[in-house]
Design a protein around this motif. Structure first.
Motif, short mmCIF file in Angstrom:
data_model
loop_
_atom_site.label_atom_id
_atom_site.label_comp_id
_atom_site.label_asym_id
_atom_site.label_seq_id
_atom_site.Cartn_x
_atom_site.Cartn_y
_atom_site.Cartn_z
N UNK A 97 0.82 -1.21 0.00
CA UNK A 97 0.00 0.00 0.00
C UNK A 97 0.86 1.27 0.00
N UNK A 98 2.18 1.10 0.09
CA UNK A 98 3.08 2.24 0.16
C UNK A 98 3.34 2.72 1.56
N UNK A 99 2.82 2.00 2.56
CA UNK A 99 3.02 2.40 3.95
C UNK A 99 4.39 1.95 4.44
N UNK A 100 5.05 2.85 5.16
CA UNK A 100 6.36 2.57 5.74
C UNK A 100 6.24 1.44 6.76
N UNK A 101 7.07 0.40 6.61
CA UNK A 101 7.06 -0.70 7.57
C UNK A 101 8.36 -0.80 8.36
N UNK A 102 9.47 -0.36 7.77
CA UNK A 102 10.76 -0.43 8.45
C UNK A 102 11.70 0.63 7.89
N UNK A 103 12.69 0.97 8.71
CA UNK A 103 13.81 1.79 8.26
C UNK A 103 15.06 0.95 8.48
N UNK A 104 16.10 1.23 7.69
CA UNK A 104 17.31 0.45 7.83
C UNK A 104 18.55 1.25 7.46
N UNK A 105 19.67 0.77 7.98
CA UNK A 105 20.99 1.27 7.64
C UNK A 105 21.82 0.04 7.26
N UNK A 106 22.64 0.17 6.22
CA UNK A 106 23.45 -0.95 5.77
C UNK A 106 24.90 -0.49 5.66
N UNK A 107 25.78 -1.21 6.34
CA UNK A 107 27.22 -1.00 6.17
C UNK A 107 27.71 -2.03 5.17
N UNK A 108 28.46 -1.57 4.16
CA UNK A 108 28.95 -2.45 3.10
C UNK A 108 30.45 -2.32 2.96
N UNK A 109 31.05 -3.44 2.60
CA UNK A 109 32.48 -3.45 2.25
C UNK A 109 32.64 -4.31 1.02
N UNK A 110 33.23 -3.73 -0.02
CA UNK A 110 33.41 -4.43 -1.29
C UNK A 110 34.89 -4.54 -1.63
N UNK A 111 35.30 -5.74 -2.03
CA UNK A 111 36.68 -6.00 -2.44
C UNK A 111 36.68 -6.74 -3.76
N UNK A 112 37.77 -6.59 -4.52
CA UNK A 112 37.86 -7.19 -5.85
C UNK A 112 39.20 -7.87 -6.06
#
Length: 179
Positions: free
Chosen positions: A57-72
């Protein structure tokens, strides 16, 4: 025109409209947009994402923060994602990515069913994959239709449509920044 033919014309027109309105854009459409999205360049080093999850319905259900680390290592990459939700729940996903010469890639992760497939063109990256999501003490298999739009060389907006049985049941919107 008789009533029967008129009804057929209306039905065919409605069906055509529904098919067109349900079709997703093609990443090739963004070929000449800028800045150029280079997956390996953007997803390299440390990143941080801030986002929201909305229901059907477009209603907010959660908020989040994501920490990422990328290596190649050449065309093989690993992206570690640590999710922290506003209710205190945490989640970890580790992507194993393989880049191809044609701007396409494939990826796997423990909660991804099968292989994620994606491609970038211009300033846009699109990929699609099935995920097993925790839901009410069990799991639910859904499809993630994931679109990333590079805004600057250090910031992108990610919109993910969560689909079950062909119907959008939720949406995730993230702002991802290189730090």
């Amino acid at each position: 025109m008789n009533v029967s033919n008129m009804l057929k014309l209306v039905a065919v027109s409605l069906l055509a409209f529904l098919l067109v309105s349900c079709s997703a854009p093609n990443v090739e459409h963004y070929k000449n947009t800028s800045p150029n999205f280079d997956f390996k360049t953007f997803f390299n080093g440390n990143l941080k994402a801030y986002g929201v999850v909305q229901d059907f319905k477009g209603e907010l259900t959660r908020k989040l923060v994501v920490d990422m680390k990328a290596t190649w290592d050449g065309s093989e990459g690993v992206i570690e994602e640590d999710f922290i939700y506003d209710d205190g729940q945490t989640q970890k996903r580790i992507w194993k990515i393989t880049l191809n010469d044609d701007n396409s890639l494939i990826g796997t992760a423990d909660d991804v069913l099968g292989i994620a497939k994606g491609k970038s063109q211009g300033s846009v990256f699109h990929w699609n994959y099935n995920v097993e999501l925790p839901y009410d003490g069990s799991t639910l298999e859904v499809n993630f239709d994931d679109w990333m739009y590079l805004v600057t060389q250090t910031r992108l907006i990610n919109r993910t449509s969560i689909v079950k049985f062909g119907v959008e049941v939720g949406e995730v919107t993230l702002v991802i920044e290189k730090i």
